[in-house]
Motif scaffolding. Structure first.
Motif: not given
Ligand code: GLY
Length: 351
Positions: A180-189
């Protein structure tokens, strides 16, 4: 407590950070009978589900992918029939993705559709499987090939279930969070990057934040394309090879572990086609392996995996289709990958 609304064939809420027993008992009042379909690993924690007004019946399912077999669905249908389940009754799925997929599909098919409630107990279930109304079972030819879109009335996420998970299962859920981070939410990464699995899972506020962010992305994507005519496919980033690996490993690998390998493969495929920078491909490997997830698969397996890719639900006719990235949050489809490009991408992830 945090509530995220999902827009689908009917709107429903995902309640994050609740006490599942309390929230469930409030939801059961309108129903005469309740079928709690639960994973055997959760037996001790499930049997104390409470309702003042409804009759509660319990249906125990063995853990693992065998829950999603036609035999298991058949016994559940027979059990619902024997218990006299009607359209004013409800099914509650308490367990990981295999259990909520089975419970949801029983709800979709019993009497052509009864209400259901999802209580995911694994991280993978909380951030992915229980959200979005995809329900189903496996066929001998592949994963999730038989199913229905049938949204629950509510998804109850109680993070206290997460303490029941091994690090391996937690990491498997994290693979979907990282996707999910890679497709849409850099904050997750950013929140995961550089951290070991034990640091992440013992940091309650980070876990809640990761779940909330992942659910928000999924709710947004599903709300725009419930029946996966196109945009919802982005949630399948990494899943094309992953499903083939799951079949090849006879489900010995967790779904998330296969997804982890599939994510690196999808990144490498974009690299082979000069669409994605090497630094982002390396970042895939780094974040996933730091979380304790596998990122390679044996070289000799390619001959077996390659034909299995054709069973992917995104394939159209003879054309394989892959979700890929050109940057973090920039998702494209690769629809013209040839065998030699796919083989080169696989060589880069093979051990
Ligand atoms: N797990 C992918 C989806 O729900 O569409």
């Amino acid at each position: 407590m945090h509530t995220i609304r999902v827009h689908a064939e009917h709107d429903y809420d995902v309640v994050i950070g609740c006490d599942w027993r309390q929230s469930l008992s409030q939801l059961l009042a309108p129903y005469t009978r309740v079928a709690v379909v639960f994973s055997s690993a959760m037996r001790d924690r499930v049997k104390d589900a409470q309702s003042h007004d409804s009759e509660i019946h319990y249906f125990e399912v063995a853990d693992g992918e065998s829950a999603k077999s036609s035999a298991s669905l058949h016994s559940l249908w027979n059990w619902l029939g024997a218990a006299g389940f009607t359209r004013s009754d409800v099914i509650v799925g308490v367990g990981g993705g295999t259990i909520t997929d089975l419970a949801g599909f029983a709800a979709a098919s019993w009497l052509r559709g009864v209400n259901w409630i999802a209580v995911p107990t694994t991280l993978a279930g909380m951030v992915d499987a229980a959200i979005g109304g995809k329900t189903g079972i496996n066929s001998d030819y592949g994963k999730n090939l038989i199913g229905a879109f049938h949204s629950p009335q509510k998804v109850l996420i109680d993070t206290s279930w997460l303490s029941t998970l091994s690090d391996r299962d937690f990491a498997a859920g994290l693979a979907e969070v990282i996707k999910t981070g890679f497709i849409a939410d850099d904050e997750i990464l950013k929140a995961i990057s550089g951290k070991k699995i034990t640091d992440i899972r013992h940091d309650e506020s980070t876990v809640l934040d990761l779940i909330t962010r992942s659910v928000a992305v999924k709710a947004h994507v599903v709300g725009g394309d419930f029946k996966e005519s196109f945009n919802r496919e982005i949630l399948n980033y990494g899943h094309t090879l992953a499903h083939a690996i799951e079949i090849d490993s006879k489900y010995e690998l967790r779904h998330g572990e296969a997804v982890s390998i599939g994510l690196v493969f999808a990144a490498e495929l974009a690299g082979v086609k000069s669409l994605l920078d090497t630094s982002i491909i390396d970042m895939h490997r780094q974040i996933l392996s730091q979380a304790g997830l596998p990122t390679t698969y044996p070289a000799a397996k390619w001959q077996k995996l390659y034909p299995l890719l054709a069973l992917d639900k995104k394939a159209r006719g003879h054309q394989l289709r892959f979700v890929a990235l050109t940057a973090i949050g920039q998702v494209i489809r690769i629809e013209d990958a040839n065998e030699s490009e796919l083989t080169r991408a696989y060589e880069r992830i093979s051990s």
